[in-house]
Design a protein around this motif. Structure first.
Motif, PDB file in Angstrom:
ATOM      1  N   MET A 189       0.834  -1.173   0.000  1.00 21.35           N
ATOM      2  CA  MET A 189       0.000   0.000   0.000  1.00 21.35           C
ATOM      3  C   MET A 189       0.876   1.233   0.000  1.00 21.35           C
ATOM      4  SD  MET A 189      -3.039  -0.852   2.591  1.00 21.35           S
ATOM      5  CE  MET A 189      -3.294  -2.558   2.950  1.00 21.35           C
ATOM      6  N   ARG A 235       3.665  -8.381  -6.659  1.00 24.10           N
ATOM      7  CA  ARG A 235       3.619  -9.405  -5.619  1.00 24.10           C
ATOM      8  C   ARG A 235       3.803 -10.772  -6.250  1.00 24.10           C
ATOM      9  NH1 ARG A 235      -1.336  -7.927  -1.531  1.00 24.10           N
ATOM     10  NH2 ARG A 235      -0.824  -5.751  -1.271  1.00 24.10           N
ATOM     11  N   LEU A 270     -10.702  -6.431  -2.686  1.00 22.69           N
ATOM     12  CA  LEU A 270      -9.287  -6.174  -2.462  1.00 22.69           C
ATOM     13  C   LEU A 270      -9.132  -4.782  -1.856  1.00 22.69           C
ATOM     14  CD1 LEU A 270      -7.870  -7.406  -5.899  1.00 22.69           C
ATOM     15  CD2 LEU A 270      -7.748  -8.605  -3.702  1.00 22.69           C
ATOM     16  N   LEU A 276      -5.995  -2.466  -1.585  1.00 17.85           N
ATOM     17  CA  LEU A 276      -4.588  -2.399  -1.962  1.00 17.85           C
ATOM     18  C   LEU A 276      -3.991  -0.999  -1.916  1.00 17.85           C
ATOM     19  CD1 LEU A 276      -4.911  -4.700  -5.115  1.00 17.85           C
ATOM     20  CD2 LEU A 276      -4.130  -5.370  -2.825  1.00 17.85           C
ATOM     21  N   HIS A 277      -4.836   0.034  -1.809  1.00 13.26           N
ATOM     22  CA  HIS A 277      -4.318   1.405  -1.908  1.00 13.26           C
ATOM     23  C   HIS A 277      -5.019   2.326  -0.915  1.00 13.26           C
ATOM     24  CE1 HIS A 277      -2.576   4.971  -3.684  1.00 13.26           C
ATOM     25  NE2 HIS A 277      -3.755   5.458  -3.991  1.00 13.26           N
ATOM     26  N   ASN A 311      -5.109   3.120  -7.716  1.00 18.24           N
ATOM     27  CA  ASN A 311      -5.695   1.882  -7.197  1.00 18.24           C
ATOM     28  C   ASN A 311      -5.613   0.770  -8.255  1.00 18.24           C
ATOM     29  OD1 ASN A 311      -7.031   0.528  -5.002  1.00 18.24           O
ATOM     30  ND2 ASN A 311      -8.925   0.638  -6.173  1.00 18.24           N
ATOM     31  N   ALA A 356      -2.113  -0.563  -8.353  1.00 23.31           N
ATOM     32  CA  ALA A 356      -1.878  -1.496  -7.242  1.00 23.31           C
ATOM     33  C   ALA A 356      -2.469  -2.872  -7.578  1.00 23.31           C
ATOM     34  CB  ALA A 356      -2.492  -0.947  -5.959  1.00 23.31           C
ATOM     35  N   TYR A 395      -0.753  -6.558  -8.088  1.00 24.56           N
ATOM     36  CA  TYR A 395      -1.290  -7.705  -7.338  1.00 24.56           C
ATOM     37  C   TYR A 395      -1.403  -8.939  -8.239  1.00 24.56           C
ATOM     38  CZ  TYR A 395      -4.602 -10.394  -4.453  1.00 24.56           C
ATOM     39  OH  TYR A 395      -5.229 -11.372  -3.727  1.00 24.56           O
TER      40      TYR A 395
END
Length: 190
Positions: free
Chosen positions: A1, A25, A37, A39-40, A67, A70, A74
């Protein structure tokens, strides 16, 4: 993040997300997939505030773009993936602004995969106030997988499709947002 509001490299005018240069990741087939999710998160930058004293409309899209980046990381899309000649491009976005947010306030985002096929991914973002949880805005996006050299859409590799299928499966338990697919217009009564 990320909690970084830098969006331009020093000495250039190129837009850079807070995740630029962070890689992706490692995918774990056995790991639980959060639904949605998360993530941000970030804080409203002074540069994002307009003459009305709140975050400007274009900056909502900027944050949704962060976002999305991110999310790309992922699932395995990063600088190396792009250097190999492929990426996801946004082909359509529908923004819904719900509440204002001011300079210095925290915001957190979630993302869900609504659908995908061999070339496209349909995603939905929620932007919430980081302290109160109030829904600030949503964005629905259609992404397309692109062969950057040819400038054309192309199928995603099998590993990416498997990851998207796993995320989509985890996200089927979430209620479908009522604004998804809704056309814009002024309702008229006969």
């Amino acid at each position: 993040m990320a909690d970084d509001d830098e969006h331009a490299e020093e000495g250039t005018s190129r837009v850079v997300t807070p995740y630029e240069g962070t890689g992706h990741r490692t995918w774990d087939d056995t790991a639980d997939i959060p639904a949605p999710l998360s993530l941000h998160h970030t804080t409203v930058s002074p540069a994002w505030v307009d003459y009305n004293g709140h975050m400007s409309e274009s900056c909502y899209l900027l944050v949704f773009g962060d976002n999305a980046d991110a999310f790309f990381r992922y699932i395995g899309i990063d600088e190396q993936y792009r250097a190999a000649g492929h990426s996801l491009y946004t082909v359509e976005t529908h923004l819904h602004n719900r509440r204002e947010v001011a300079e210095g306030e925290p915001i957190r985002l979630t993302l869900r995969v609504l659908d995908h096929d061999a070339k496209r991914v349909h995603i939905f973002h929620d932007m919430h106030h980081g302290a109160t949880g109030t829904l600030l805005a949503t964005a629905e996006q259609m992404l397309v997988h692109v062969d950057m050299e040819r400038g054309r859409s192309c199928p995603m590799p099998a590993a990416l499709l498997q990851r998207l299928a796993a995320i989509r499966q985890a996200h089927t338990a979430l209620p479908r947002p009522e604004v998804v697919g809704r056309p814009m217009g002024i309702p008229r009564r006969g």
